[in-house]
Design a protein around this motif. Structure first.
Motif, PDB file in Angstrom:
ATOM      1  N   THR A  13       0.839  -1.199   0.000  1.00  0.00           N
ATOM      2  CA  THR A  13       0.000   0.000   0.000  1.00  0.00           C
ATOM      3  C   THR A  13       0.872   1.246   0.000  1.00  0.00           C
ATOM      4  N   HIS A  14       1.891   1.262   0.849  1.00  0.00           N
ATOM      5  CA  HIS A  14       2.811   2.407   0.889  1.00  0.00           C
ATOM      6  C   HIS A  14       3.546   2.552  -0.440  1.00  0.00           C
ATOM      7  N   ARG A  17       1.293   4.131  -3.018  1.00  0.00           N
ATOM      8  CA  ARG A  17       1.146   5.566  -2.749  1.00  0.00           C
ATOM      9  C   ARG A  17       2.418   6.319  -3.159  1.00  0.00           C
TER      10      ARG A  17
END
Length: 128
Positions: A13-14, A17
């Motif tokens: 997820t990081h 992003r």
């Protein structure tokens, strides 16, 4: 060291992003150049201190966004393992393409800090 499934999901997820932010780095660098031109123009034509201050703040914001995107680019190049395994991160930071991304990010950080110290004129407070 293997990351737990929850940590891998969080790292992905990081990474996603960071990838989105890193893709916008060229746009942010153009914004920095435009903000620098606007600040130089305001100074050259002897604009009021309030306007020069506003242009200085705009340049600070552009430098901050570009710096964040450059550090995101570094993390993208390090990869998903770099989010949870410091040894993997250190190994990957030694790669030439990652070193180059780190240099860009650090130059932007230095430019922003120098600008904050010397480039944003103070605005006098009204008396009374």
């Amino acid at each position: 060291m293997r990351l737990a499934k929850q940590d891998r999901t969080k790292a992905r997820t990081h990474l996603a992003r960071d990838r989105e932010l890193a893709e916008r780095l060229p746009l942010f660098l153009r914004s920095v150049a435009e903000a620098e031109r606007a600040l130089d123009e305001a100074r050259d034509r002897g604009a009021p201190v309030e306007e020069v201050h506003d242009r200085g703040v705009e340049l600070d914001e552009a430098l901050t966004e570009a710096m964040r995107a450059a550090y995101a680019q570094e993390r993208v190049l390090v990869g998903v393992k770099g989010y949870g395994d410091r040894i993997q991160r250190r190994k990957r930071l030694a790669r030439p393409e990652v070193k180059q991304a780190t240099q860009v990010a650090e130059r932007l950080l230095t430019a922003r800090e120098t600008h904050r110290l010397h480039g944003i004129p103070g605005v006098p407070r009204p008396v009374g």
